[in-house]
Design a protein around this motif. Structure first.
Motif, short mmCIF file in Angstrom:
data_model
loop_
_atom_site.label_atom_id
_atom_site.label_comp_id
_atom_site.label_asym_id
_atom_site.label_seq_id
_atom_site.Cartn_x
_atom_site.Cartn_y
_atom_site.Cartn_z
N LEU A 125 -0.01 15.40 49.02
CA LEU A 125 0.13 14.88 47.65
C LEU A 125 1.09 13.69 47.62
CD1 LEU A 125 -0.78 15.67 44.72
CD2 LEU A 125 1.41 16.85 44.52
N ARG A 126 2.19 13.79 48.37
CA ARG A 126 3.15 12.69 48.41
C ARG A 126 2.51 11.42 48.95
NH1 ARG A 126 7.99 16.50 49.60
NH2 ARG A 126 9.36 16.01 47.86
N PHE A 127 1.68 11.57 49.98
CA PHE A 127 1.00 10.41 50.54
C PHE A 127 -0.03 9.86 49.55
CE2 PHE A 127 2.51 12.01 54.71
CZ PHE A 127 3.07 10.84 55.17
N TRP A 128 -0.63 10.75 48.76
CA TRP A 128 -1.66 10.35 47.79
C TRP A 128 -1.08 9.44 46.71
CZ3 TRP A 128 -2.83 12.86 42.72
CH2 TRP A 128 -4.03 12.38 42.16
N VAL A 129 0.17 9.72 46.31
CA VAL A 129 0.77 8.94 45.22
C VAL A 129 1.80 7.92 45.71
CG1 VAL A 129 0.43 10.82 43.58
CG2 VAL A 129 2.62 10.63 44.79
N ILE A 130 1.90 7.73 47.02
CA ILE A 130 3.00 6.92 47.56
C ILE A 130 2.99 5.49 47.04
CG2 ILE A 130 1.84 6.12 49.66
CD1 ILE A 130 4.56 6.83 51.10
N ARG A 131 1.79 4.92 46.74
CA ARG A 131 1.76 3.55 46.25
C ARG A 131 2.13 3.47 44.77
NH1 ARG A 131 -3.11 1.80 43.82
NH2 ARG A 131 -4.69 3.42 43.68
N HIS A 132 2.20 4.62 44.11
CA HIS A 132 2.61 4.66 42.71
C HIS A 132 4.10 4.97 42.55
CE1 HIS A 132 -1.59 4.53 41.31
NE2 HIS A 132 -1.84 5.32 42.33
N GLY A 133 4.68 5.57 43.57
CA GLY A 133 6.09 5.94 43.51
C GLY A 133 6.37 7.11 44.44
N ALA A 189 3.28 14.59 40.26
CA ALA A 189 2.34 13.63 40.84
C ALA A 189 1.33 13.14 39.81
CB ALA A 189 1.62 14.25 42.04
N LEU A 190 0.81 14.07 39.00
CA LEU A 190 -0.17 13.69 37.98
C LEU A 190 0.46 12.79 36.91
CD1 LEU A 190 -2.03 17.10 37.55
CD2 LEU A 190 -2.84 15.05 38.74
N ARG A 191 1.71 13.10 36.52
CA ARG A 191 2.40 12.23 35.56
C ARG A 191 2.63 10.84 36.13
NH1 ARG A 191 5.48 16.98 34.42
NH2 ARG A 191 7.15 16.23 35.77
N LEU A 192 3.00 10.80 37.40
CA LEU A 192 3.25 9.51 38.06
C LEU A 192 1.98 8.67 38.11
CD1 LEU A 192 5.47 7.91 39.54
CD2 LEU A 192 4.73 9.00 41.65
N ARG A 195 1.17 7.41 34.57
CA ARG A 195 2.12 6.43 34.09
C ARG A 195 1.90 5.05 34.72
NH1 ARG A 195 6.45 9.30 34.77
NH2 ARG A 195 7.16 8.39 36.72
N THR A 196 1.48 5.07 36.00
CA THR A 196 1.33 3.79 36.73
C THR A 196 -0.13 3.35 36.80
OG1 THR A 196 1.18 5.01 38.84
CG2 THR A 196 3.36 4.23 38.15
N GLY A 197 -1.03 4.15 36.25
CA GLY A 197 -2.44 3.77 36.25
C GLY A 197 -3.08 3.99 37.57
#
Length: 197
Positions: A125-133, A189-192, A195-197
């Motif tokens: 999950l962390r890798f999935w959202v890494i470009r968003h934060g 992760a879902l909020r991130l 928030r960042t699209g």
């Protein structure tokens, strides 16, 4: 004097060497994983001396997890290699311990499956959202880690029967916190992502 303005110098960005104390501790933890596993196998979880050795190796490896992160942040030694190697070392140590405890019938397999599924899932999950934060470790996550380490060490050490009975309760608490914090990380992760699209 020509009167021409001096060109502004570009800011100097300090490069952090991969060969630093924080990464050395992470590497030590990785090296200790097979040493720890071999100690458990030699003990067959029935030889008290080897069980104590395995527990002490596990404890030293776990302490490096706390120290390397503190050193990296305190002395500016955070590197891309460390960001990748640190969670791998963590999961390798915890995973080896849980799998071996289940293999020797000291821990139910479902506990190992639940904890490892959560750990691997949150890492993905962390890798999935890494470009968003970055999803920072929460206080609950730190409590989860502390409970897991305590529970595993409790199972490894050759306790008297009365004290050994406490182990499943500690592990039960670790499982509950592991699952609850897992859901919390998913929500973060879902909020991130929203928030960042």
């Amino acid at each position: 004097m020509t009167g021409a303005a001096e060109p502004a110098s570009a800011p100097v960005v300090a490069r952090v060497s991969v060969l630093n104390a924080a990464n050395a501790l992470t590497l030590l933890r990785l090296v200790l994983v097979p040493v720890f596993a071999a100690s458990v196998v030699v003990s067959a979880m029935s030889h008290a001396g080897w069980r104590i050795a395995a527990c002490l190796i596990f404890a030293v490896a776990s302490v490096t997890d706390l120290v390397d992160g503190w050193i990296a942040r305190r002395f500016g030694m955070v590197t891309s290699v460390g960001k990748v190697a640190d969670p791998i070392a963590d999961k390798a140590l915890t995973g080896a311990a849980l799998l071996l405890l289940s293999w020797y019938d000291l821990l139910p397999w479902w506990v190992t499956v639940v904890i490892l599924a959560r750990e691997l899932g949150i890492t993905a999950l962390r890798f999935w959202v890494i470009r968003h934060g970055v999803i920072a470790a929460s206080r609950g996550g730190k409590i989860k880690t502390a409970l897991q380490i305590l529970a595993i060490a409790w199972y490894l050490w050759p306790m008297p029967a009365a004290l050994a009975a406490v182990g499943p309760w500690i592990m039960g608490a670790a499982v509950v916190v592991t699952v609850v914090t897992g859901f919390d990380y998913v929500a973060q992760a879902l909020r991130l992502r929203r928030r960042t699209g």
